[in-house]
Scaffold this active site. Sequence first.
Site, PDB file in Angstrom:
ATOM      1  N   GLY A  82      33.021  40.889  40.430  1.00 30.37           N
ATOM      2  CA  GLY A  82      34.424  41.053  40.068  1.00 30.37           C
ATOM      3  C   GLY A  82      35.366  40.517  41.135  1.00 30.37           C
ATOM      4  O   GLY A  82      34.957  40.093  42.217  1.00 30.37           O
ATOM      5  N   LYS A 105      45.192  35.415  45.668  1.00 30.94           N
ATOM      6  CA  LYS A 105      43.917  35.552  46.358  1.00 30.94           C
ATOM      7  C   LYS A 105      44.201  36.002  47.788  1.00 30.94           C
ATOM      8  O   LYS A 105      44.910  35.326  48.528  1.00 30.94           O
ATOM      9  CB  LYS A 105      43.172  34.212  46.363  1.00 30.94           C
ATOM     10  CG  LYS A 105      41.759  34.278  46.921  1.00 30.94           C
ATOM     11  CD  LYS A 105      41.063  32.931  46.746  1.00 30.94           C
ATOM     12  CE  LYS A 105      39.631  32.971  47.245  1.00 30.94           C
ATOM     13  NZ  LYS A 105      38.951  31.660  47.042  1.00 30.94           N
ATOM     14  N   ASP A 117      38.202  44.383  52.495  1.00 29.74           N
ATOM     15  CA  ASP A 117      39.632  44.634  52.677  1.00 29.74           C
ATOM     16  C   ASP A 117      40.499  43.895  51.665  1.00 29.74           C
ATOM     17  O   ASP A 117      41.706  44.113  51.590  1.00 29.74           O
ATOM     18  CB  ASP A 117      40.068  44.277  54.105  1.00 29.74           C
ATOM     19  CG  ASP A 117      39.814  42.817  54.473  1.00 29.74           C
ATOM     20  OD1 ASP A 117      39.538  42.010  53.562  1.00 29.74           O
ATOM     21  OD2 ASP A 117      39.902  42.487  55.669  1.00 29.74           O
ATOM     22  N   GLY A 118      39.898  42.999  50.883  1.00 31.33           N
ATOM     23  CA  GLY A 118      40.663  42.278  49.870  1.00 31.33           C
ATOM     24  C   GLY A 118      41.608  41.234  50.423  1.00 31.33           C
ATOM     25  O   GLY A 118      42.391  40.649  49.683  1.00 31.33           O
ATOM     26  N   ARG A 168      46.968  30.750  43.147  1.00 37.91           N
ATOM     27  CA  ARG A 168      46.285  29.639  42.479  1.00 37.91           C
ATOM     28  C   ARG A 168      46.462  29.770  40.967  1.00 37.91           C
ATOM     29  O   ARG A 168      46.665  30.862  40.435  1.00 37.91           O
ATOM     30  CB  ARG A 168      44.809  29.590  42.854  1.00 37.91           C
ATOM     31  CG  ARG A 168      43.997  30.781  42.423  1.00 37.91           C
ATOM     32  CD  ARG A 168      42.560  30.648  42.913  1.00 37.91           C
ATOM     33  NE  ARG A 168      41.718  31.738  42.429  1.00 37.91           N
ATOM     34  CZ  ARG A 168      40.438  31.893  42.775  1.00 37.91           C
ATOM     35  NH1 ARG A 168      39.868  31.032  43.591  1.00 37.91           N
ATOM     36  NH2 ARG A 168      39.737  32.896  42.300  1.00 37.91           N
ATOM     37  N   ARG A 175      34.254  33.017  33.841  1.00 36.49           N
ATOM     38  CA  ARG A 175      33.111  32.351  34.458  1.00 36.49           C
ATOM     39  C   ARG A 175      31.840  32.645  33.694  1.00 36.49           C
ATOM     40  O   ARG A 175      31.804  33.542  32.846  1.00 36.49           O
ATOM     41  CB  ARG A 175      32.939  32.869  35.900  1.00 36.49           C
ATOM     42  CG  ARG A 175      34.247  32.891  36.707  1.00 36.49           C
ATOM     43  CD  ARG A 175      34.334  34.179  37.543  1.00 36.49           C
ATOM     44  NE  ARG A 175      35.635  34.301  38.195  1.00 36.49           N
ATOM     45  CZ  ARG A 175      35.919  33.792  39.391  1.00 36.49           C
ATOM     46  NH1 ARG A 175      34.978  33.178  40.056  1.00 36.49           N
ATOM     47  NH2 ARG A 175      37.113  33.920  39.906  1.00 36.49           N
ATOM     48  N   ASP A 244      28.901  33.011  39.258  1.00 38.53           N
ATOM     49  CA  ASP A 244      30.242  33.595  39.229  1.00 38.53           C
ATOM     50  C   ASP A 244      31.299  32.591  39.702  1.00 38.53           C
ATOM     51  O   ASP A 244      32.497  32.888  39.622  1.00 38.53           O
ATOM     52  CB  ASP A 244      30.310  34.870  40.080  1.00 38.53           C
ATOM     53  CG  ASP A 244      29.829  34.663  41.503  1.00 38.53           C
ATOM     54  OD1 ASP A 244      28.618  34.450  41.669  1.00 38.53           O
ATOM     55  OD2 ASP A 244      30.648  34.711  42.436  1.00 38.53           O
ATOM     56  N   ASP A 254      37.024  28.371  43.116  1.00 36.21           N
ATOM     57  CA  ASP A 254      36.473  29.083  44.276  1.00 36.21           C
ATOM     58  C   ASP A 254      35.894  28.127  45.304  1.00 36.21           C
ATOM     59  O   ASP A 254      34.680  28.014  45.476  1.00 36.21           O
ATOM     60  CB  ASP A 254      35.419  30.108  43.827  1.00 36.21           C
ATOM     61  CG  ASP A 254      36.062  31.336  43.193  1.00 36.21           C
ATOM     62  OD1 ASP A 254      37.225  31.623  43.519  1.00 36.21           O
ATOM     63  OD2 ASP A 254      35.417  31.986  42.365  1.00 36.21           O
TER      64      ASP A 254
END
Length: 481
Positions: A82, A105, A117-118, A168, A175, A244, A254
């Site tokens: 995810g 992102k 931590d994202g 983005r 995916r 993914d 990605d």
Amino acid sequence: MTASYRTLGDFFSQPCTPTPVQRPQLIAFNQALAETLQLPAEFLAEETALTLFAGNTVYSEFAPFCQAYAGHQFGHFNPRLGDGRALTILETLDQQGVLRDVQLKGAGRTPFSRGGDGRSPLGPVLREFIMCEAMHALGVPTTRALAAIATGEYVQRERAEPGAVLTRVASSHIRVGSFQFAAAHGGPEQVKLLADYVIARHYPECAAQPQPYLGLLEAVIARQATLVAQWMSFGFIHGVMNTDNTSICGETIDYGPCAMLDSYQPEQFYSFIDKRGRYRYSQQPRIAQWNLARFAECLAPLMPTTKAADDISAALEHFTTLYEKAWLERFSAKLGIVQPTPFDRELINQVLVHFQQQQIDFTLGFRALADSAEPASSANEFAPEQRLPSALRQQWLDRLARQQEDFSVTAARMNTVNPVVIPRNHHLQAVIQVAQAEGDLRPFHYLLRAATQPFNSEQKNSPWAKAPKAEQEISNTFCGT
């Protein structure tokens, strides 16, 4: 109008709000892209764009979300991945009426962060911004970069690094891993729900076919075959071709530890996490086909059981045919050949073998051929020992002569498919280091400007067009997660 991805329900995505940052500062904003997206006028104002694309404000008419997906990572299946550091803040119709995702992102933790931590360091944001805009300029289907924002905060990786957020844009972020998640956790019913949505959004022509899900598989295979052939023709190495990271709509997504070839070495790989070279340059077509087989496994229960295995096998085998055709067309064009035949493959392979043996720069090698297309010309950007051997050069010129056109016309056409400038590894690292260490973003903007004019002959003598010296060569690239 295509429905929002959120209409599929909480199984496929979760509501998610970006985490505000302390001192957002605009690094780059893609005004031209913003205008094609038909964003609300207030989004184009710098102050509004700064807070929105930093994640400090949320567009009141849209509820942000993050997507669920699974994936094979370096061949090993992870059933729950995810969007761990990404979330969609908008879905908008562009000027062609196509629904596009606008995604942050590095905007903080999500329900799929898995303890992370994202956030994103500045380096990967600068790398992806340049790479996806360069790929777009090369004509390769790709996600686009809309904005880059410095956060004024640090993120901890091997060391503390300046943080940033990338905005983005994609035709969608669905995916192969999205289908794997549906198959693993929801079964055929959820796979069908997702497949019907993808058909409606990306492949409406499949809806009227006798077997719409086989049609969907074949359509995705066709786009991936063309996409990977384009990668190969520009020397692009994705670096993390996990399922993914395989887009259903056929876009490059990605970027992570991606890189471009310098000297032509087909076994080259750069990604620090790809310890065994699973995703090396020469392996990319095979890995794409492997990833598509995982997609086919998800769709299989939706197809008539009596023919499913045979139909899927034929579709996957057709990937090779489609890829080889696209590869031949792309590389023939690089040599100036207009209507390639299977016999031209041998000529192309001989050129590539020579490039490999002499360690000739992949990009400049093909570009230099246009300068030497004139039979009477000795022009060549390489030292004598690096030029095509006389017999091979004559074979190539004889092939061009059969087209019965002036060599200047051939050379001009070659220069529309062979770039002068690509975003080279050593240049990317240099601009990232200066930005991180000194806060100087001018080299980033210089490289971005150069990389988004890849075929401009005026850049022939630019520093950005130069191949690296031995001491400048990069052996590893990093994704920043």
